[in-house]
Design an enzyme around this catalytic site. Structure first.
Site, PDB file in Angstrom:
ATOM      1  N   GLY A  60      32.997  -6.310  17.324  1.00 53.67           N
ATOM      2  CA  GLY A  60      32.641  -7.607  17.877  1.00 53.67           C
ATOM      3  C   GLY A  60      32.522  -8.724  16.879  1.00 53.67           C
ATOM      4  O   GLY A  60      31.651  -9.580  17.002  1.00 53.67           O
ATOM      5  N   HIS A 115      22.144 -11.551   7.905  1.00 54.61           N
ATOM      6  CA  HIS A 115      21.720 -12.940   8.114  1.00 54.61           C
ATOM      7  C   HIS A 115      20.275 -13.051   8.590  1.00 54.61           C
ATOM      8  O   HIS A 115      19.864 -14.100   9.073  1.00 54.61           O
ATOM      9  CB  HIS A 115      22.662 -13.627   9.108  1.00 54.61           C
ATOM     10  CG  HIS A 115      24.084 -13.693   8.606  1.00 54.61           C
ATOM     11  ND1 HIS A 115      25.169 -13.842   9.434  1.00 54.61           N
ATOM     12  CD2 HIS A 115      24.576 -13.599   7.355  1.00 54.61           C
ATOM     13  CE1 HIS A 115      26.288 -13.844   8.703  1.00 54.61           C
ATOM     14  NE2 HIS A 115      25.947 -13.699   7.442  1.00 54.61           N
ATOM     15  N   LEU A 119      33.838  -3.772  24.349  1.00 53.05           N
ATOM     16  CA  LEU A 119      33.017  -2.843  23.567  1.00 53.05           C
ATOM     17  C   LEU A 119      32.121  -2.001  24.468  1.00 53.05           C
ATOM     18  O   LEU A 119      31.814  -0.852  24.147  1.00 53.05           O
ATOM     19  CB  LEU A 119      32.159  -3.616  22.559  1.00 53.05           C
ATOM     20  CG  LEU A 119      32.881  -4.081  21.291  1.00 53.05           C
ATOM     21  CD1 LEU A 119      33.746  -5.292  21.553  1.00 53.05           C
ATOM     22  CD2 LEU A 119      31.889  -4.371  20.186  1.00 53.05           C
ATOM     23  N   CYS A 149      -1.151 -21.843   4.574  1.00 53.70           N
ATOM     24  CA  CYS A 149      -1.121 -22.840   3.495  1.00 53.70           C
ATOM     25  C   CYS A 149      -0.673 -24.223   3.955  1.00 53.70           C
ATOM     26  O   CYS A 149      -0.628 -25.146   3.148  1.00 53.70           O
ATOM     27  CB  CYS A 149      -0.209 -22.350   2.369  1.00 53.70           C
ATOM     28  SG  CYS A 149       1.545 -22.491   2.751  1.00 53.70           S
ATOM     29  N   ASN A 200      24.412 -10.141  13.131  1.00 56.04           N
ATOM     30  CA  ASN A 200      23.596 -10.681  14.218  1.00 56.04           C
ATOM     31  C   ASN A 200      22.131 -10.807  13.800  1.00 56.04           C
ATOM     32  O   ASN A 200      21.642 -10.034  12.985  1.00 56.04           O
ATOM     33  CB  ASN A 200      23.706  -9.778  15.448  1.00 56.04           C
ATOM     34  CG  ASN A 200      25.139  -9.692  15.959  1.00 56.04           C
ATOM     35  OD1 ASN A 200      25.959 -10.553  15.645  1.00 56.04           O
ATOM     36  ND2 ASN A 200      25.441  -8.664  16.716  1.00 56.04           N
ATOM     37  N   CYS A 241       4.487 -20.285   0.869  1.00 59.66           N
ATOM     38  CA  CYS A 241       3.693 -19.134   0.417  1.00 59.66           C
ATOM     39  C   CYS A 241       4.368 -17.800   0.724  1.00 59.66           C
ATOM     40  O   CYS A 241       3.877 -16.755   0.300  1.00 59.66           O
ATOM     41  CB  CYS A 241       2.284 -19.170   1.005  1.00 59.66           C
ATOM     42  SG  CYS A 241       2.193 -18.729   2.756  1.00 59.66           S
ATOM     43  N   CYS A 246       7.220 -18.550   5.767  1.00 62.85           N
ATOM     44  CA  CYS A 246       6.724 -19.810   5.201  1.00 62.85           C
ATOM     45  C   CYS A 246       7.469 -20.040   3.887  1.00 62.85           C
ATOM     46  O   CYS A 246       7.442 -19.192   2.998  1.00 62.85           O
ATOM     47  CB  CYS A 246       5.220 -19.765   4.960  1.00 62.85           C
ATOM     48  SG  CYS A 246       4.641 -21.212   4.025  1.00 62.85           S
ATOM     49  N   SER A 301      34.910 -11.650  14.770  1.00 64.79           N
ATOM     50  CA  SER A 301      36.219 -12.240  14.518  1.00 64.79           C
ATOM     51  C   SER A 301      36.468 -12.373  13.022  1.00 64.79           C
ATOM     52  O   SER A 301      37.537 -12.763  12.596  1.00 64.79           O
ATOM     53  CB  SER A 301      36.316 -13.614  15.195  1.00 64.79           C
ATOM     54  OG  SER A 301      35.269 -14.449  14.728  1.00 64.79           O
TER      55      SER A 301
HETATM   56 ZN    ZN Z   1       2.395 -20.717   3.889  1.00 62.17          ZN
END
Ligand code: ZN
Length: 356
Positions: A291, A192, A335, A254, A175, A203, A200, A293
């Protein structure tokens, strides 16, 4: 668990500098609740001892209509067995979108989620196609209003409480909502990434999502589109006419391209996170999937590794999962009921006097 969890639970984790309270002033009161009480020895006990909390009747009443047939007693027995596994310690959690649905964040793959209309943004499209990028930011800006305001639920708090009992060796999550940490958990591997951070691409500067949201609001004073639906990755569904009049902002340092610090489809999970996760799984006594699959390989590979290493696997998830053939225990139940019960049982055992 002391006061640590309660302290951490006082708000959403600050992704980039500052304090949690600074970042999400609306969150602390609701987040404090059970986790803060659990730290003081309060509601944890109630979770485990509330009369009839984990009976077939309760589970049937809490779930969809299909629960009324036959899951009850089997689930009670399965949860008891899982409780025994957990009490042995060495548990590594792998959590997915199903853990956050009770916080109002939809799981578009799970049984409670609606089918996703648009395909998820890919890294290639985001970086190479200015139109796709503008449309993405418009959708993500709206989606953030839902995910940024979400609070941890009983499941998140139970995981934090179990960690406070010392039975959890690691938490790996698919999550990007930061709700494990908001509930008081620490050392979470965010496979993830996290939507609360903006990176950014030129930079490498990291900024807080709240700051970017304020800039986007300022750049789009007339943007009043309403989301048709929100996905678990914070990507909202919008009509195309709303998408094309959105103005994107760039890095303040930047002028480079900004992107939420999350892993897109077509993008690889940073190797350091993967190796940390494999190390956790390799040293676990139990891999507990919550939770998920296990549709995508980025999560399923940890189940496959556990099986290969002879580590037992338990899954608590609503509906079928692709990890079922590998799991010694597969519990199809809410859950929000199972996890608080397990946390209460575990805390009760930990505080039981030693008999001579
Ligand atoms: Zn930047």
């Amino acid at each position: 668990m002391g006061g640590t969890a309660a302290d951490k639970a006082s708000g959403r984790p600050a992704a980039v500098g500052g304090t949690a309270a600074d970042k999400a002033p609306g969150r602390p009161a609701a987040v404090g609740g059970a986790a803060a009480g659990a730290a003081a020895g309060g509601p944890l006990g109630e979770w485990g001892t509330a009369p009839g909390r984990l009976t077939g009747v309760t589970i049937a009443a809490a779930g969809p209509a299909r629960d009324h047939c036959c899951v009850d007693l089997q689930v009670v027995e399965q949860v008891a067995e899982l409780g025994a596994w957990i009490s042995e310690g060495g548990v590594v959690i792998l959590s997915g979108a199903g853990l956050s649905t009770d916080s109002g964040i939809p799981d578009y793959r799970g049984p409670s989620g609606s089918a996703r209309r648009s395909t998820p943004m890919t890294y290639q499209a985001f970086t190479r196609d200015p139109v796709a990028r503008r449309r993405y930011w418009a959708r993500s800006h709206l989606g953030w209003r839902t995910i940024g305001e979400a609070f941890p639920n009983d499941g998140h708090r139970a995981v934090a409480a179990l960690q406070g009992c010392g039975v959890i060796d690691g938490i790996i999550t698919q999550n990007v909502d930061g709700l494990h940490q908001a509930a008081g958990a620490s050392g979470v591997v965010e496979l993830h990434g996290n939507l609360t951070r903006i990176v950014c691409l030129d930079c490498g500067d990291l900024t807080a999502r709240e700051a970017l949201a304020a800039r986007l609001d300022e750049a789009n004073p007339a943007f009043d589109a309403a989301a048709v639906a929100i996905n678990a990755d914070g990507d909202a569904e919008l009509d195309d006419t709303d998408l094309d009049r959105f103005t994107v902002v760039d890095c303040l340092s930047c002028g480079g391209m900004l992107k939420p610090d999350v892993v897109y489809f077509g993008e690889t999970v940073p190797p350091e996170r993967v190796s940390r996760s494999f190390a956790l799984v390799g040293n676990a006594r139990t891999l507990l999937v919550l939770g998920s699959s296990l549709t995508v390989m980025s999560g399923r590979r940890f189940v496959l590794r556990a099986v290969k290493e002879g580590i037992r696997v338990a899954i608590v998830n609503r509906g079928v999962t692709r990890g079922e053939p590998y799991a010694g225990l597969h519990i199809d139940a809410p859950l929000g009921i199972v996890l608080p019960h397990l946390a209460g049982e575990t805390a009760g055992e930990m505080s039981a006097p030693i008999r001579i």
